[in-house]
Motif scaffolding. Structure first.
Motif, mmCIF file in Angstrom:
data_model
loop_
_atom_site.group_PDB
_atom_site.id
_atom_site.type_symbol
_atom_site.label_atom_id
_atom_site.label_comp_id
_atom_site.label_asym_id
_atom_site.label_seq_id
_atom_site.Cartn_x
_atom_site.Cartn_y
_atom_site.Cartn_z
ATOM 1 N N ARG A 198 21.448 -4.246 -65.066
ATOM 2 C CA ARG A 198 21.714 -4.062 -66.497
ATOM 3 C C ARG A 198 20.638 -3.243 -67.181
ATOM 4 N NH1 ARG A 198 21.991 -10.258 -67.741
ATOM 5 N NH2 ARG A 198 22.250 -9.812 -69.953
ATOM 6 N N MET A 252 3.498 -6.571 -68.145
ATOM 7 C CA MET A 252 3.342 -6.483 -66.690
ATOM 8 C C MET A 252 3.355 -5.014 -66.264
ATOM 9 S SD MET A 252 5.681 -9.777 -65.702
ATOM 10 C CE MET A 252 5.231 -9.923 -63.982
ATOM 11 N N ARG A 288 15.736 -9.355 -57.112
ATOM 12 C CA ARG A 288 16.905 -9.879 -57.806
ATOM 13 C C ARG A 288 17.905 -10.415 -56.779
ATOM 14 N NH1 ARG A 288 18.147 -5.404 -60.876
ATOM 15 N NH2 ARG A 288 19.493 -4.678 -59.231
ATOM 16 N N THR A 335 4.875 -14.648 -60.091
ATOM 17 C CA THR A 335 5.260 -13.472 -60.868
ATOM 18 C C THR A 335 6.474 -13.780 -61.728
ATOM 19 O OG1 THR A 335 4.521 -12.164 -58.995
ATOM 20 C CG2 THR A 335 5.682 -10.997 -60.721
ATOM 21 N N SER A 336 7.406 -14.574 -61.172
ATOM 22 C CA SER A 336 8.611 -14.897 -61.946
ATOM 23 C C SER A 336 8.254 -15.775 -63.151
ATOM 24 C CB SER A 336 9.669 -15.557 -61.063
ATOM 25 O OG SER A 336 9.293 -16.862 -60.710
ATOM 26 N N ARG A 393 5.369 -15.487 -64.836
ATOM 27 C CA ARG A 393 4.794 -14.556 -65.812
ATOM 28 C C ARG A 393 5.892 -13.766 -66.508
ATOM 29 N NH1 ARG A 393 1.156 -10.569 -63.719
ATOM 30 N NH2 ARG A 393 1.840 -10.931 -61.585
ATOM 31 N N ALA A 394 6.901 -13.359 -65.735
ATOM 32 C CA ALA A 394 7.999 -12.581 -66.319
ATOM 33 C C ALA A 394 8.763 -13.424 -67.339
ATOM 34 C CB ALA A 394 8.932 -12.094 -65.223
ATOM 35 N N ASN A 426 7.008 -13.486 -70.488
ATOM 36 C CA ASN A 426 6.895 -12.163 -71.101
ATOM 37 C C ASN A 426 8.201 -11.671 -71.707
ATOM 38 O OD1 ASN A 426 5.980 -8.863 -70.294
ATOM 39 N ND2 ASN A 426 4.863 -10.242 -71.634
ATOM 40 N N ASN A 427 9.309 -11.858 -70.994
ATOM 41 C CA ASN A 427 10.611 -11.376 -71.479
ATOM 42 C C ASN A 427 11.706 -12.195 -70.801
ATOM 43 O OD1 ASN A 427 12.980 -10.056 -72.082
ATOM 44 N ND2 ASN A 427 12.111 -8.011 -71.865
ATOM 45 N N ASN A 479 14.937 -12.684 -71.435
ATOM 46 C CA ASN A 479 16.234 -12.048 -71.173
ATOM 47 C C ASN A 479 16.185 -11.164 -69.946
ATOM 48 O OD1 ASN A 479 17.767 -13.064 -73.379
ATOM 49 N ND2 ASN A 479 16.573 -11.749 -74.717
ATOM 50 N N MET A 480 15.116 -10.384 -69.866
ATOM 51 C CA MET A 480 14.943 -9.529 -68.706
ATOM 52 C C MET A 480 14.822 -10.372 -67.442
ATOM 53 S SD MET A 480 11.994 -8.853 -66.809
ATOM 54 C CE MET A 480 11.328 -7.543 -65.790
ATOM 55 N N ARG A 488 16.151 -13.304 -66.759
ATOM 56 C CA ARG A 488 17.474 -13.768 -66.321
ATOM 57 C C ARG A 488 18.258 -12.619 -65.710
ATOM 58 N NH1 ARG A 488 18.289 -16.272 -71.441
ATOM 59 N NH2 ARG A 488 17.266 -18.298 -71.407
ATOM 60 N N ALA A 489 18.169 -11.444 -66.334
ATOM 61 C CA ALA A 489 18.890 -10.281 -65.808
ATOM 62 C C ALA A 489 18.386 -9.914 -64.419
ATOM 63 C CB ALA A 489 18.743 -9.101 -66.762
ATOM 64 N N GLN A 490 17.145 -10.269 -64.128
ATOM 65 C CA GLN A 490 16.606 -9.982 -62.793
ATOM 66 C C GLN A 490 16.741 -11.187 -61.868
ATOM 67 O OE1 GLN A 490 16.239 -7.039 -62.152
ATOM 68 N NE2 GLN A 490 15.901 -6.130 -64.151
ATOM 69 N N GLN A 527 -8.975 -7.141 -67.549
ATOM 70 C CA GLN A 527 -7.653 -7.706 -67.803
ATOM 71 C C GLN A 527 -7.198 -8.550 -66.613
ATOM 72 O OE1 GLN A 527 -5.271 -7.055 -70.386
ATOM 73 N NE2 GLN A 527 -6.885 -6.161 -71.622
ATOM 74 N N HIS A 560 9.373 9.466 -80.437
ATOM 75 C CA HIS A 560 9.617 9.066 -79.057
ATOM 76 C C HIS A 560 9.415 10.291 -78.199
ATOM 77 C CE1 HIS A 560 11.602 5.239 -80.063
ATOM 78 N NE2 HIS A 560 12.070 5.885 -81.104
ATOM 79 N N ASN A 561 8.901 10.090 -77.020
ATOM 80 C CA ASN A 561 8.988 11.178 -76.055
ATOM 81 C C ASN A 561 9.195 10.605 -74.670
ATOM 82 O OD1 ASN A 561 6.415 10.225 -75.529
ATOM 83 N ND2 ASN A 561 5.502 11.750 -76.875
ATOM 84 N N ALA A 562 9.847 11.366 -73.856
ATOM 85 C CA ALA A 562 10.234 10.822 -72.555
ATOM 86 C C ALA A 562 9.182 11.078 -71.505
ATOM 87 C CB ALA A 562 11.531 11.453 -72.107
#
Lengths: 264, 299
Positions: free
Chosen positions: A84, A97, A109, B158-159, B161-162, B165-166, B168-169, B171-173, B234, B297-299
């Protein structure tokens, strides 16, 4: 390979804010389909993608991937089938991260996460190569925090993450809408490349009708929670924006209304 | 008086390290999981209570500490289940567990206070042996940070920490974020209870009130630690060392203001006020001192 059968979803039922978001939605994707999805505000585009990814359960109907009914499967479990990318560049990555840590998370995943080290040396090499292909100069920044990247860079990394492990389906939810036009174009080109090279079955929502016509092999238009137009193959290649608007008026009996749709 | 103050510093260092260990538990929930977990006020006492009861009943101190650790992990699991399975906001889930633990801790001890004097029992540290206590604590800190550094580098760590941190991300992962949160709370409160077991031995007693305000001391140590170490590194291990240093600095300051004649009754209030201000600073910075940026923004 993906079947959405008679899916209905109503938000806030029985209240003044009741909203029928999906109404008897049916859609079948074939292996390798790259479908662009358009529709006005509140047509149910994102809701459809959320139904597929399992953010909530539909009121009725079923969602089937490769013959397996996943309607009741929790979001994190069905993630193994699904890649997604969200509209908000902040949504798809963990900002605090590293780039390589984000990729390593995506790489796992659908796999069991145990007490092995979270990222291997071989993986780092692989990610370096993949990032180099994006042509954004990220291959030298593997251990940078994702939060330091621009919106376009984050979307490109999220695309890469979504495509790792060859998901059965890739869901792109207006993933270029928050970017400036030039960056959006670049991210779209990257999307095209990744989808083509990995032969990913894809659903891509866009508010840009031209993009919807230009990309993919099939186009569906949604209105009031279901699909009213479904064109593919040669017919789609020849489509023009005016044709789409005519088709919409005929199919829905109303004018196409969206404050964000780009008609030209 | 100056020499009195100087003489009190090793004791403050030992106590600061114990609270620093406790603050590492707070760091895991507050900084890594992004949950303000108030279980700690209860679980630190659970650790002290379990350790004191077992040792006074003739159990080996190491086994007693192991049981204290496990008991603390259970308290974290309670909060985790209240939060994820029962859908209670994390902060309230922690408060509920804290209240549960008040009764549980009283039941464990059978009374409000258990004496644990070093002259009667075989303990691994005590206030009268400051130097050896500091050495024992240094070993504890070293092993704990090494283990945590390793764990948060693994796939599972790591999971976690994720998830913080986020979500929604995550769960998506494909991360089961409920399990990640429970696991984080379990590890955190295990560490907190262990610090409670160390504290009971060091001060020579376990008391039903020993955890009151622990979360504030923990947060203070975390904040001080961040201020000291973030500019230098860090790295996760360095950050955890920073938290321990934060605990020690907190007790140095504590000791100093007491020597300067401050009413000890006011200390909790002052700690809370200092923490409140430090928590407000990043918010104020964002609200009043950031210039509006042009959307580029720049890519």
């Amino acid at each position: 390979m993906l079947e959405i059968k008679n899916v209905t979803k109503t938000f806030n039922p029985g209240t003044i804010n009741e909203k029928v978001a999906l109404k008897d939605l049916n859609l079948t994707l074939n292996d390798g389909d790259f479908v662009t999805v358009i529709g006005g505000n509140g047509a149910g585009k994102s809701t459809m993608l959320n139904a597929i990814s399992g953010v909530w359960k539909p009121d009725c109907g079923s969602i089937i991937i490769d013959g397996q009914d996943i309607t009741a499967m929790p979001e994190y479990k069905r993630a193994k089938f699904i890649g997604r990318v969200f509209q908000d560049p902040m949504m798809g990555t963990a900002a605090d991260m590293e780039i390589q840590e984000n990729l390593a998370l995506a790489k796992r995943r659908g796999k069991k996460r145990g007490l092995r080290w979270g990222i291997t040396g071989a993986e780092k090499e692989e990610y370096k190569k993949l990032l180099a292909q994006l042509d954004l100069g990220l291959e030298t920044r593997l251990s940078n925090k994702v939060g330091l990247l621009s919106g376009g860079q984050r979307q490109a990394v999220t695309l890469l993450m979504a495509s790792l492990n060859n998901p059965r389906i890739l869901l792109l939810d207006e993933h270029t809408a928050a970017l400036d036009p030039k960056t959006a174009e670049k991210v779209l080109a990257i999307s095209d490349k990744i989808i083509r090279e990995n032969h990913l079955t894809t659903l891509m929502i866009t508010h840009n009708m031209k993009d919807a016509i230009k990309h993919g092999n099939r186009l569906v238009m949604m209105h009031e929670g279901h699909i009213i137009i479904d064109v593919k193959g040669e017919e789609k290649q020849k489509l023009k924006v005016e044709d789409l608007l005519d088709m919409f008026t005929k199919a829905s009996g109303s004018e196409f209304a969206s404050d964000r749709a780009m008609l030209s | 008086m100056f020499f009195n103050w100087l003489g009190a510093l090793p004791g403050a260092a030992a106590q600061g390290m114990i609270w620093g260990i406790m603050a590492v538990g707070v760091y895991i929930t507050y900084k890594i999981l992004d949950i303000a977990d108030l279980t700690v006020d209860g679980s630190i006492c659970t650790g002290g209570a379990v350790c004191a009861v077992l040792v006074t009943n003739g159990v080996n101190v190491w086994i007693a500490m192991l049981v204290a650790l496990i008991a603390g992990m259970l308290t974290g699991a309670i909060t985790g289940v209240l939060h994820t399975f029962m859908g209670i906001p994390a902060i309230l889930a922690g408060i509920l567990t804290q209240l549960i633990l008040w009764s549980v801790n009283l039941k464990i001890m059978g009374k409000a206070n258990i004496a644990l004097p070093i002259r009667n029992y075989d303990l691994i540290l005590a206030q009268i042996n400051t130097v050896s206590s500091i050495l024992v604590l240094l070993a504890f800190v070293g092993i704990m940070i090494a283990l945590l550094y390793w764990f948060f580098g693994t796939e599972l760590g790591t999971s976690l920490r994720a998830t913080g941190n986020n979500i929604n991300m995550s769960r998506a992962q494909g991360i089961n974020t409920d399990v990640a949160k429970i696991l984080g709370l379990v590890i955190s409160n295990g560490i907190v209870a262990l610090s409670g077991a160390l504290l009971a031995q060091y001060q020579g007693f376990s008391d039903i009130n020993m955890g009151r305000g622990a979360i504030v001391i923990g947060l203070a140590a975390v904040i001080i630690g961040e201020a000291v170490i973030t500019r230098i590194s860090q790295n996760m291990a360095c950050r955890l060392i920073g938290v321990i240093i934060g605990g020690v600095i907190y007790y140095f300051v504590y000791q100093t203001v007491i020597f300067l004649g401050l009413d000890a009754d006011l200390l909790k209030m002052l700690s809370a006020m200092v923490v409140a201000i430090f928590l407000a600073v990043p918010y104020w910075k964002k609200k009043y001192f950031t210039k509006a940026k042009g959307g580029h923004h720049n890519a």
